[in-house]
Enzyme design. Structure first.
Site, short mmCIF file in Angstrom:
data_model
loop_
_atom_site.label_atom_id
_atom_site.label_comp_id
_atom_site.label_asym_id
_atom_site.label_seq_id
_atom_site.Cartn_x
_atom_site.Cartn_y
_atom_site.Cartn_z
N ARG A 1 -13.19 2.72 -41.81
CA ARG A 1 -13.16 3.94 -41.04
C ARG A 1 -12.62 5.23 -41.90
O ARG A 1 -13.07 6.45 -41.69
CB ARG A 1 -12.18 4.11 -39.98
CG ARG A 1 -10.84 4.22 -40.29
CD ARG A 1 -9.86 3.67 -39.05
NE ARG A 1 -9.76 4.57 -37.91
CZ ARG A 1 -8.95 5.67 -37.89
NH1 ARG A 1 -7.89 5.56 -38.88
NH2 ARG A 1 -8.96 6.24 -36.97
N TRP B 1 -3.10 10.97 -51.47
CA TRP B 1 -2.39 10.13 -52.47
C TRP B 1 -2.96 8.73 -52.71
O TRP B 1 -2.51 7.93 -53.60
CB TRP B 1 -1.29 10.01 -51.63
CG TRP B 1 -0.74 9.07 -50.72
CD1 TRP B 1 -1.32 8.93 -49.43
CD2 TRP B 1 0.42 8.19 -50.40
NE1 TRP B 1 -0.86 8.11 -48.52
CE2 TRP B 1 0.53 7.57 -49.10
CE3 TRP B 1 1.69 7.83 -51.22
CZ2 TRP B 1 1.32 6.60 -48.74
CZ3 TRP B 1 2.59 6.95 -50.96
CH2 TRP B 1 2.35 6.53 -49.70
N ARG C 1 -2.55 20.17 -43.69
CA ARG C 1 -1.29 19.53 -44.27
C ARG C 1 -1.84 18.85 -45.53
O ARG C 1 -3.15 18.57 -45.68
CB ARG C 1 -1.07 18.39 -43.22
CG ARG C 1 -2.16 17.15 -42.90
CD ARG C 1 -1.62 16.31 -42.00
NE ARG C 1 -2.48 15.29 -41.70
CZ ARG C 1 -3.21 15.03 -40.75
NH1 ARG C 1 -3.29 15.76 -39.87
NH2 ARG C 1 -4.01 13.84 -40.53
N SER C 2 -1.07 18.37 -46.17
CA SER C 2 -1.19 17.70 -47.54
C SER C 2 -0.72 16.27 -47.29
O SER C 2 -0.85 15.61 -46.28
CB SER C 2 -0.45 18.40 -48.70
OG SER C 2 -0.95 17.82 -50.06
N PRO D 1 -7.13 16.38 -34.85
CA PRO D 1 -8.57 16.11 -34.30
C PRO D 1 -8.96 14.66 -34.15
O PRO D 1 -9.63 14.30 -33.49
CB PRO D 1 -9.39 17.05 -35.16
CG PRO D 1 -8.33 18.26 -35.31
CD PRO D 1 -6.99 17.66 -35.43
N GLU D 2 -8.68 14.06 -35.58
CA GLU D 2 -9.02 12.77 -35.80
C GLU D 2 -8.46 11.88 -34.82
O GLU D 2 -8.86 10.37 -34.49
CB GLU D 2 -8.83 12.32 -37.01
CG GLU D 2 -7.34 11.95 -37.51
CD GLU D 2 -6.58 13.24 -37.92
OE1 GLU D 2 -5.48 12.93 -38.35
OE2 GLU D 2 -7.08 14.29 -37.54
N GLY E 1 2.14 10.45 -45.24
CA GLY E 1 1.50 9.23 -45.61
C GLY E 1 1.82 8.05 -44.88
O GLY E 1 1.18 6.90 -44.62
N ASP F 1 2.44 7.08 -41.81
CA ASP F 1 1.89 7.45 -40.31
C ASP F 1 1.74 6.15 -39.70
O ASP F 1 0.50 5.87 -39.95
CB ASP F 1 0.98 8.53 -40.25
CG ASP F 1 -0.24 8.46 -41.09
OD1 ASP F 1 -0.16 8.02 -42.02
OD2 ASP F 1 -1.26 8.98 -40.69
N GLU G 1 -5.82 -2.93 -46.43
CA GLU G 1 -5.36 -1.82 -46.40
C GLU G 1 -3.90 -2.25 -46.61
O GLU G 1 -3.18 -1.38 -47.45
CB GLU G 1 -5.45 -0.91 -45.10
CG GLU G 1 -4.97 0.10 -45.36
CD GLU G 1 -4.79 0.97 -43.99
OE1 GLU G 1 -4.58 2.30 -43.76
OE2 GLU G 1 -5.02 0.09 -42.99
N GLU H 1 -2.01 2.66 -34.76
CA GLU H 1 -2.87 3.13 -34.04
C GLU H 1 -4.42 2.96 -34.30
O GLU H 1 -5.44 3.38 -33.48
CB GLU H 1 -2.79 4.77 -34.04
CG GLU H 1 -3.15 5.53 -34.97
CD GLU H 1 -3.05 7.12 -35.03
OE1 GLU H 1 -2.11 7.50 -34.14
OE2 GLU H 1 -3.78 7.76 -35.89
#
Length: 591
Positions: free
Chosen positions: A179, A186, A232-233, A300-301, A333, A335, A543, A558
């Site tokens: 996805r 990063w 955001r970064s 938004p995503e 990162g 999240d 991942e 999520e």
């Protein structure tokens, strides 16, 4: 929210402040120009968020991925205004499916496959220390995955940005996979590390220059190369990528090309948006940084997810505060993780912007060291000295405010959330977060990257930290867990992530201690074996992994577990490059 600090940096050098202010002005101008150019792109994103919401209603929650809908480009010949009008008439599953087919192209179709020209099936000098035939054959299969993940942004994206949420980039890209159809910040560091093992120097350079381009356009490296990530970064590792590539190739031209962008990125991370001033118990002022997204709306995503979570709150103001904390956690990162929550069972208690993170400040300390080295290389002696001093000041702040001598770990520091502070925060020991996370050990990584400025830790302290890690509960049969709390969040137990294994193991490996080196090799061995076993059973790199058992992929969070996978591939190759694999060493899970 805490008030902004009074100073940008606590350094007795006016020149550094002027450098940073000049870079900040460029950042503001870049952001303003981008806003003018992207009105059409913003209108598209607003439509896609409506599509996302209506798709959830029409299609139902089963296997629903909200990101899919904001990644859709307009179909050739389709008109946005017509799509907006048509959406108002969609009520059923069949109508939604027909609507999507009529007005939108496939998500990811605006990235085209691009075989990297520097790819060779078995490059000369590839993994010379891997003697095991089985390990080597597998490593070559992972190496070949770069071809599957390599892309170019389609020319139509730059020509018509109002029809895409994907952002144009000048060079080839390597996406994480599944996805994640776009470049991520990063992730790219470990992709670069893996590409260098694969001798794919040109592709690695393209990745770095793409990120430099984002800094030039936006003033910082975006979380990812989508219009919805411009708020955001992510953990700042661009200087580390430049250094790795320079070390491998001696490309001083790359250093010169990237140097202004590194200054600009540094100014972003030490600006009032991120900087916090804290006074220690000896009355000394220190400056450290925090994550803070420029956003207080649903991402938004993941808008449908964020809105559902915020529905638990009553006021608009409370919802906006939650959205701000969610986006700031995404900037980290991590999240999501209990690390950012005052109540680990309740996502509405996220307080990300009130946390001074150990790992973020480690990365910025490294960035400052790197910039000092680059400045020396290109003959900017005064700037080299300024950033050497900045790095030393941050090192002192990390040791003074985040180090805990009883636990022998560095701990995140939590600011008061009552908003009553009117000046520098006063350090209190009780405000250190005593919960155990893998991030508590990330400063070890600076052992491997001292940039000629001296070691971050002496050997004795590195060994004490290693022993703390060994008894922390984080070390599991298949690697290092992200935390010791099983909350269902993906950046918590039992998940292990490739970047954390590499940061910690590489730090231990370069600590000067034989005992620490052996422990680093043990961590890497566990990680390589679980990657191998999962690959053999699933045919994919993952991942994240469940470190409780060898060969088990991770879960939680999520979205569904993803495969591909850029940073996992990079860390695997880096471990095999650094540590090798003897011909008689078992590659599978221990019996």
């Amino acid at each position: 929210m805490a008030p902004p600090p009074r100073h940008l940096l606590l350094l007795p050098v006016l020149l550094l402040v002027s450098l940073l202010r000049a870079a900040q002005m460029e950042t503001v101008h870049a952001a303003a120009g981008e806003g003018d150019r992207d009105e059409g792109a913003r209108a598209l994103l607003a439509l896609l968020q409506r599509v996302q919401s209506e798709a959830l209603r029409a299609l139902g929650p089963r296997d629903f991925d909200p990101k899919l809908y904001v990644d859709l480009p307009l179909a050739p010949g389709a008109d946005r205004a017509a799509a907006e009008a048509a959406l108002a008439t969609v009520t059923t599953r069949g109508e939604m499916e027909a609507f999507l087919a009529r007005y939108f192209a496939r998500a990811g179709s605006d990235l085209v496959e691009a075989d990297p020209p520097d790819f060779e099936a078995e490059p000369r000098g590839f993994l010379p220390r891997v003697a095991s035939g089985e390990a080597r054959a597998w490593a070559l299969q992972v190496h070949a995955l770069w071809k599957d993940l390599a892309r170019r942004v389609a020319p139509s994206v730059a020509a018509r940005p109002d029809r895409h949420t994907l952002l144009p980039l000048p060079g080839r890209v390597v996406v994480p996979g599944s996805r994640f159809r776009e470049v991520y910040y990063w992730d790219s560091y470990w992709v670069v590390r893996g590409l260098l093992v694969s001798k794919m120097y040109d592709t690695a350079k393209d990745i770095v220059l793409n990120l430099v381009y984002l800094v030039e356009e936006y003033g910082f490296v975006l979380n990812g190369a989508r219009s919805y990530y411009t708020n955001r970064s992510q953990p700042p590792l661009l200087s580390s990528m430049v250094l790795e590539l320079y070390t491998a190739t001696g490309d001083l031209g790359l250093v010169r090309r990237a140097f202004p962008s590194l200054l600009k990125e540094h100014s972003f991370w030490v600006s009032e948006l991120h900087n916090v001033e804290i006074m220690d118990n000896h009355g000394r002022l220190h400056n450290l940084s925090r994550y803070q997204a420029m956003w207080n709306k649903p991402r938004p995503e993941s808008a449908t997810i964020d809105e559902e979570l915020a529905s638990k709150l009553n006021s608009t103001a409370a919802k906006e505060k939650l959205y701000h904390q969610i986006a700031s956690a995404a900037e980290s990162g991590w999240d999501f993780s209990s690390r950012w929550m005052s109540n680990s069972t309740d996502m509405t208690t996220l307080v990300t912007t009130f946390v001074i993170p150990v790992d973020l400040n480690t990365f910025i300390c490294k960035m400052e060291r790197d910039i000092a080295v680059f400045a020396e290389l290109i003959g900017e002696k005064a700037t080299a000295e300024l950033f050497s001093q900045a790095s030393k000041a941050r090192h002192t702040a990390i040791e003074s405010l985040l180090w805990n001598s009883e636990m022998e770990q560095w701990l995140d520091y939590w600011l008061p959330t009552d908003g009553n502070c009117q000046g520098p925060y006063k350090w209190e020991s009780k405000s250190q977060n005593h919960n155990i996370f893998a991030s508590n050990f990330v400063p070890l990584w600076l052992n491997a990257h001292n940039s000629g400025l001296g070691p971050f830790l002496d050997e004795a302290k590195s060994v004490r930290v290693m022993r703390s890690l060994q008894t922390s509960g984080l070390v599991c049969p298949a690697g290092i867990a992200t935390s010791v709390s099983n909350t269902g969040q993906q950046w918590d137990f039992p998940n292990g992530w490739a970047p954390l294994q590499h940061l910690i193991a590489e730090g231990l490996l370069n600590s000067g201690s034989t005992e620490a080196k052996e422990f680093a090799e043990d961590i890497a061995t566990r990680w390589v074996r679980t990657n191998y076993a999962a690959y053999k059973s699933s045919g994919a790199m993952h991942e994240k992994y469940d470190v409780e058992a060898c060969g088990k992929s991770g879960g939680g969070g999520e979205y569904k577990p993803q495969t591909g996978f850029g940073w996992s591939n990079g860390v695997l190759l880096a471990f095999l490059e650094e540590l090798g694999w003897s011909h008689d060493k078992e590659i599978g899970c221990p019996s």
